[in-house]
Design a protein around this motif. Structure first.
Motif, PDB file in Angstrom:
ATOM      1  N   PRO A  46       0.814  -1.213   0.000  1.00  0.00           N
ATOM      2  CA  PRO A  46       0.000   0.000   0.000  1.00  0.00           C
ATOM      3  C   PRO A  46       0.843   1.256   0.000  1.00  0.00           C
ATOM      4  N   ALA A  47       0.160   2.366  -0.155  1.00  0.00           N
ATOM      5  CA  ALA A  47       0.820   3.668  -0.218  1.00  0.00           C
ATOM      6  C   ALA A  47       1.139   4.171   1.185  1.00  0.00           C
ATOM      7  N   MET A  48       2.137   3.565   1.806  1.00  0.00           N
ATOM      8  CA  MET A  48       2.559   3.967   3.149  1.00  0.00           C
ATOM      9  C   MET A  48       3.552   5.115   3.038  1.00  0.00           C
ATOM     10  N   GLY A  49       3.304   6.184   3.780  1.00  0.00           N
ATOM     11  CA  GLY A  49       4.236   7.309   3.759  1.00  0.00           C
ATOM     12  C   GLY A  49       5.622   6.883   4.208  1.00  0.00           C
ATOM     13  N   THR A  50       6.649   7.353   3.509  1.00  0.00           N
ATOM     14  CA  THR A  50       8.020   6.969   3.840  1.00  0.00           C
ATOM     15  C   THR A  50       8.912   8.159   4.198  1.00  0.00           C
ATOM     16  N   ARG A  51       8.586   9.350   3.706  1.00  0.00           N
ATOM     17  CA  ARG A  51       9.434  10.538   3.797  1.00  0.00           C
ATOM     18  C   ARG A  51      10.803  10.294   3.141  1.00  0.00           C
TER      19      ARG A  51
ATOM     20  N   CYS B 264      11.989   0.027  10.391  1.00  0.00           N
ATOM     21  CA  CYS B 264      11.215  -1.094  10.926  1.00  0.00           C
ATOM     22  C   CYS B 264      12.038  -1.760  12.016  1.00  0.00           C
ATOM     23  N   MET B 265      11.406  -2.027  13.142  1.00  0.00           N
ATOM     24  CA  MET B 265      12.107  -2.705  14.220  1.00  0.00           C
ATOM     25  C   MET B 265      12.743  -3.998  13.734  1.00  0.00           C
ATOM     26  N   ARG B 266      12.047  -4.715  12.862  1.00  0.00           N
ATOM     27  CA  ARG B 266      12.501  -6.029  12.438  1.00  0.00           C
ATOM     28  C   ARG B 266      13.389  -5.980  11.194  1.00  0.00           C
ATOM     29  N   ASN B 267      13.518  -4.796  10.584  1.00  0.00           N
ATOM     30  CA  ASN B 267      14.289  -4.706   9.343  1.00  0.00           C
ATOM     31  C   ASN B 267      14.994  -3.359   9.240  1.00  0.00           C
ATOM     32  N   PRO B 268      16.195  -3.244   9.786  1.00  0.00           N
ATOM     33  CA  PRO B 268      16.936  -1.979   9.713  1.00  0.00           C
ATOM     34  C   PRO B 268      17.389  -1.603   8.305  1.00  0.00           C
ATOM     35  N   MET B 269      17.171  -2.483   7.316  1.00  0.00           N
ATOM     36  CA  MET B 269      17.579  -2.203   5.935  1.00  0.00           C
ATOM     37  C   MET B 269      16.687  -1.167   5.258  1.00  0.00           C
ATOM     38  N   ILE B 270      15.517  -0.887   5.812  1.00  0.00           N
ATOM     39  CA  ILE B 270      14.577   0.008   5.132  1.00  0.00           C
ATOM     40  C   ILE B 270      15.212   1.376   4.905  1.00  0.00           C
ATOM     41  N   GLY B 271      15.114   1.829   3.675  1.00  0.00           N
ATOM     42  CA  GLY B 271      15.708   3.105   3.301  1.00  0.00           C
ATOM     43  C   GLY B 271      17.180   3.014   2.967  1.00  0.00           C
ATOM     44  N   HIS B 272      17.745   1.819   3.097  1.00  0.00           N
ATOM     45  CA  HIS B 272      19.174   1.614   2.811  1.00  0.00           C
ATOM     46  C   HIS B 272      19.378   0.437   1.858  1.00  0.00           C
TER      47      HIS B 272
END
Length: 639
Positions: free
Chosen positions: A23-28, A361-369
């Motif tokens: 879905p269209a979750m805001g990410t900034r 994400c607590m379970r996935n520090p890769m987000i945004g990287h």
């Protein structure tokens, strides 16, 4: 496996390979002016590569003056090239791309420079915001059409019109928000006018064969005079006549406690909105997407198999594990990293503009990287000891193993999971305990694990080891008070694990998250509970949406919550506070926090042998699981 979830679906000229929607979750993750960044492209490409059927690019502003910084924009022609790069990346990784056309109304306040457009005059932050004028209405409608045309040029496969969460279109539709007296307000037909005119403008700027989705609230919770589900059904039938193909049925608004339904925390049941979606689907005959804490393939497949919905939103499921769809399709269920609805990285990270550049994400520090943190195999494998089997230690062990290091993990107790397991003992948090157990099983399959083994300095002295990660966690703080021998007392840990089961009236000393969950456990077991918190607020360490949910539960359980209540001493009949007042109770529970376990001996032993030593998580300072996992990941990624 899960054949219903992974069955293709045809919508006009677009075929999706499965029923899973990102879905269209805001990410900034957009830049300050709203341009698509390489970071955002890599984030979406990873989910497409992971097997997602359709990625919806988030909250894309259609109107330049009201477009907040770091939100995606498609309000001018200059944005088309960036969106084309994004759709190309999604397509190259086997996915389909949509974009959510959005005008945020008061949500634009996240950027003080952005214009706030409201349906009716309202007081906001001590200032009166005038209602949008008819001229501005026509300006915004035209902007939607131009944005749709740009999205088509940028290569999107379908479009979504955001008509929920008291953003501007929903504000017009809802009688709880729209108090206008002109042709855009008043009765249902007038309130429907603006969103239907927007739909018409979007539809005429997109090809006949391209599907149009709308995200719409099933109902207006906690909003007097708002939309009922019957109103929503009535509007959706009109929307169908105006060219809408798919209903993305959400829930919640940002001006009442119902905001907890937008990004529902663990306290909200899985699939809580499905009955609403199923009713709307049945009454309208339209393709419908189910939304609301659908975080397992089993649940998602059952909803489609049982003919409740046609597709499912699985957003945070794919934040926690971008390979969710592939793993589920291939039957690798035991490898999935499941979302637990903690909201620490996705929602709290999104709103914490002062401390976080974008969601995580607590379970996935890769987000945004995704394009930066490449898990490349090390060219210099090391023998690494991880001391402590909580979530930080397990994260470090798994990442080290993935990079080719030889890893041995030591845990002093008889099970892995640490405080994450404890957190899962609270009522309604079984998913967290299950996630801890899954992570333990995944770790034991990958690395050598020694349980019931407390590492000491002598073991390090005798070891042939190249690096040590200390993740020995924390322990509950027990304060000393006058009269403690006069009143039965226990720690929050003992209560949550049901090692101690008090009866009657129990005073919980400490009103943070652990104190609240302890109170929940006691009250659910039939105790009368009073929370005593020395600070001026209860639950100050909770994120905003979890706090709403937890506080609602406290009221339902009739828990007496007393801030500004510093405990002074115990008596045989209760507790004396610093201000001299008295709280009668039969026993007390300490929930005043945790302190890092002492790791000095281990650090000194490493120093004596010149072994690099890294302290992570609660062993450094007692904090949240999101910090422990992030630190475990970072140390292992760079070792």
């Amino acid at each position: 496996m899960f054949e219903h979830l992974f069955a293709p679906i045809q919508i006009r000229d677009m075929e999706l390979k499965n029923r899973i929607i990102m879905p269209a979750m805001g990410t900034r993750m957009a830049d300050e002016k709203g341009f698509v960044t390489d970071k955002l492209i890599a984030y979406h490409a990873a989910r497409a590569k992971g097997g997602c059927g359709l990625n919806i690019v988030e909250v894309a502003a259609v109107h330049t003056p009201s477009a907040p910084a770091h939100f995606v924009s498609i309000s001018e022609d200059c944005y088309i090239a960036g969106h084309k790069k994004l759709t190309d990346a999604i397509h190259a990784n086997g996915g389909k791309a949509s974009i959510q056309l959005w005008q945020g109304s008061i949500a634009a306040c996240m950027d003080p420079k952005a214009q706030m457009l409201v349906v009716s005059e309202m007081n906001f932050g001590g200032h009166t915001i005038p209602a949008i004028t008819k001229e501005q209405i026509q300006e915004v409608i035209a902007c939607y059409g131009k944005a749709a045309a740009r999205a088509v040029e940028a290569g999107y496969d379908c479009l979504e019109f955001h008509l929920a969460h008291n953003y501007l279109p929903h504000s017009f539709l809802s009688g709880g928000l729209n108090h206008r007296s002109d042709e855009y307000g008043g009765n249902f037909e007038n309130r429907s006018r603006f969103p239907l005119e927007v739909i018409d403008e979007i539809r005429k700027n997109m090809p006949e064969g391209m599907p149009l989705f709308i995200r719409i609230d099933a109902q207006d919770d906690m909003l007097e005079g708002g939309m009922t589900i019957d109103d929503t059904i009535r509007f959706c039938k009109l929307a169908k006549e105006h060219g809408v193909d798919v209903l993305d049925v959400s829930r919640g608004n940002i001006i009442t406690a119902a905001s907890m339904y937008e990004v529902p925390p663990i306290d909200v049941p899985n699939g809580f909105n499905i009955e609403n979606a199923a009713k709307i689907r049945k009454e309208t005959g339209m393709l419908t997407i189910g939304v609301g804490r659908i975080n397992t393939a089993k649940l998602a497949n059952e909803l489609i198999e049982n003919d409740r919905v046609d597709m499912v939103v699985m957003g945070r499921a794919q934040l926690a594990d971008p390979e969710f769809a592939n793993k589920a399709c291939e039957g690798r269920i035991d490898e999935i990293v499941h979302c637990v609805g903690c909201n620490q990285g996705c929602y709290d990270g999104f709103t914490d503009v002062m401390h976080r550049p974008h969601i995580t994400c607590m379970r996935n520090p890769m987000i945004g990287h995704e394009s930066e943190y490449l898990m490349e195999t090390t060219q210099a494998p090391k023998n690494v000891w991880v001391i402590g089997g909580g979530v930080g230690g397990m994260e470090a062990a798994q990442v080290l193993q993935a990079r080719g290091h030889k890893v041995t993990l030591f845990e002093a107790s008889n099970e892995l999971g640490g405080e994450f397991l404890l957190a899962g003992e609270a009522p309604g948090k079984a998913e967290m305990k299950q996630a801890a157990m899954e992570m333990a099983q995944q770790t034991e399959r990958l690395v050598t694990v020694h349980k019931n083994t407390k590492v000491d300095a002598q073991m390090i002295q005798n070891a042939n080891v190249d690096a040590v990660i200390v993740a020995v966690g924390s322990s509950p703080i027990m304060i000393q008070l006058e009269g403690m021998d006069m009143l039965p007392h226990a720690s929050a840990t003992e209560i949550l694990r049901h090692e101690v089961c008090p009866k009657g009236h129990v005073a919980v000393i400490g009103g943070g998250l652990v104190g609240l969950e302890t109170a929940d456990t006691l009250a659910s077991d039939g105790c009368k509970v009073t929370i005593l918190e020395m600070k001026d607020a209860i639950g100050s360490d909770l994120g905003s949406l979890r706090k709403i949910s937890v506080m609602m539960k406290m009221h339902q359980l009739h828990v007496d919550m007393r801030p500004n209540s510093q405990v002074c001493k115990f008596t045989s009949e209760g507790i004396v506070l610093k201000d001299g007042s008295f709280v009668a109770c039969d026993s007390a529970v300490f929930a005043v926090g945790f302190k890092a376990n002492d790791s000095q001996e281990l650090v000194e032993a490493c120093e004596e042998k010149n072994i690099p030593c890294h302290i992570i998580g609660d062993a450094k300072k007692a904090r949240r699981a999101i910090d422990a996992i992030a630190e475990g990941f970072e140390v292992a990624r760079t070792l």
